[in-house]
Design a protein around this motif. Sequence first.
Motif, PDB file in Angstrom:
ATOM      1  N   SER A 121       0.827  -1.208   0.000  1.00  0.00           N
ATOM      2  CA  SER A 121       0.000   0.000   0.000  1.00  0.00           C
ATOM      3  C   SER A 121       0.859   1.255   0.000  1.00  0.00           C
ATOM      4  O   SER A 121       0.591   2.215  -0.734  1.00  0.00           O
ATOM      5  N   GLN A 157       1.021   4.342  -2.834  1.00  0.00           N
ATOM      6  CA  GLN A 157       0.839   5.737  -2.460  1.00  0.00           C
ATOM      7  C   GLN A 157       2.064   6.573  -2.825  1.00  0.00           C
ATOM      8  O   GLN A 157       1.940   7.689  -3.347  1.00  0.00           O
ATOM      9  N   THR A 194       2.400   9.903  -5.140  1.00  0.00           N
ATOM     10  CA  THR A 194       2.901  11.129  -4.524  1.00  0.00           C
ATOM     11  C   THR A 194       4.099  11.689  -5.276  1.00  0.00           C
ATOM     12  O   THR A 194       4.250  12.911  -5.427  1.00  0.00           O
ATOM     13  N   ILE A 253      -6.385   9.791  -4.350  1.00  0.00           N
ATOM     14  CA  ILE A 253      -6.244   8.340  -4.209  1.00  0.00           C
ATOM     15  C   ILE A 253      -7.537   7.826  -3.596  1.00  0.00           C
ATOM     16  O   ILE A 253      -7.834   8.073  -2.423  1.00  0.00           O
ATOM     17  N   ARG A 261     -10.188   5.820  -1.738  1.00  0.00           N
ATOM     18  CA  ARG A 261     -10.038   4.952  -0.573  1.00  0.00           C
ATOM     19  C   ARG A 261     -11.170   3.951  -0.416  1.00  0.00           C
ATOM     20  O   ARG A 261     -11.004   2.929   0.249  1.00  0.00           O
ATOM     21  N   ASN A 295      -4.780   1.304  -1.344  1.00  0.00           N
ATOM     22  CA  ASN A 295      -3.823   2.012  -2.210  1.00  0.00           C
ATOM     23  C   ASN A 295      -3.130   3.157  -1.480  1.00  0.00           C
ATOM     24  O   ASN A 295      -2.570   4.051  -2.101  1.00  0.00           O
ATOM     25  N   TYR A 296      -3.163   3.113  -0.180  1.00  0.00           N
ATOM     26  CA  TYR A 296      -2.508   4.092   0.672  1.00  0.00           C
ATOM     27  C   TYR A 296      -2.210   3.389   2.003  1.00  0.00           C
ATOM     28  O   TYR A 296      -2.830   2.373   2.330  1.00  0.00           O
ATOM     29  N   PRO A 306      -4.723   0.163  -8.066  1.00  0.00           N
ATOM     30  CA  PRO A 306      -4.852   1.585  -7.758  1.00  0.00           C
ATOM     31  C   PRO A 306      -5.950   2.254  -8.588  1.00  0.00           C
ATOM     32  O   PRO A 306      -6.158   1.923  -9.761  1.00  0.00           O
TER      33      PRO A 306
END
Length: 278
Positions: A158, A162, A166, A174, A176, A195-196, A215
């Motif tokens: 994850s 991210q 970034t 992104i 959630r 995905n974070y 993602p």
Amino acid sequence: MNLRGIEVKTTEQIQAMRKAGLVVAEALIAMGEAARPGVRTADLDTVARTVLGDHGATSSFLNYGTDFGIPPYPATVCISVDEEVVHGIPGDRRLAEGDIVSVDFGAILNGWHGDAARTFIVGGGTTPEAADLVEITRKAMWDGIAAVASAKRVGDVSAAIQASATHSGRRLGIVREYTGHGIGSAMHQPPDVPNYGNPRRGPRLSTGMCLAIEPIFTLGSAGTVELDDEWTAVTDDGSWAAHWENTVAITEDGLWVLTEPDGGRAELAARGVTINEL
């Protein structure tokens, strides 16, 4: 075998999943070739149905939801255009030059699932922002898959997804609400793969696990709204979204991307990761 609720596959089961994954790959290629200006989204669903029939496979998506008390999904593929994020229902909408269309598709073959998504640009081109969105999302998927090779926990994957977004040079949302997931004898299994997140967190990864890494990024807000059809999710600010996904198996000697014709060899080699085709 189940490891704390997570399905761990044998070599033979991963090989069976590869066959389902190749059906998914073939259908996505065919739908990408068919996604031209003027084509209805329903026409892409017909393409997917044809590929399934050619291989004696069935759809992971058709009638999904029946067991969960929600309206069953009515098509074999999810087709989401522009501001649609996920779960767009194919219909009479005609694609236009410059649209971005996300195609999410799953197949079942001999009881095993494959699941993948691609975002295509319709026609010859689109805005620079939309083109960047598609490419950054695609790259983040591969960065996340590459991270699986050395990851100890889901959070490591994850965090890699991210970080890829970034460091892309564009400020993206992104999403959630929708995440990657385990996959095997069912399309959605534990663990969830957000995905974070933070490294060294979440369930442990181990040989024999299969994950769908997916993602979903936007050009604006990360928030989504569900339409009245109870399936289609759109961005809450009307910004465009992109979605990429592959099914990857963790083997003793490397990764195997089950929904890529080359097993992920080209993209993973560029990231210093070895694949292992069982």
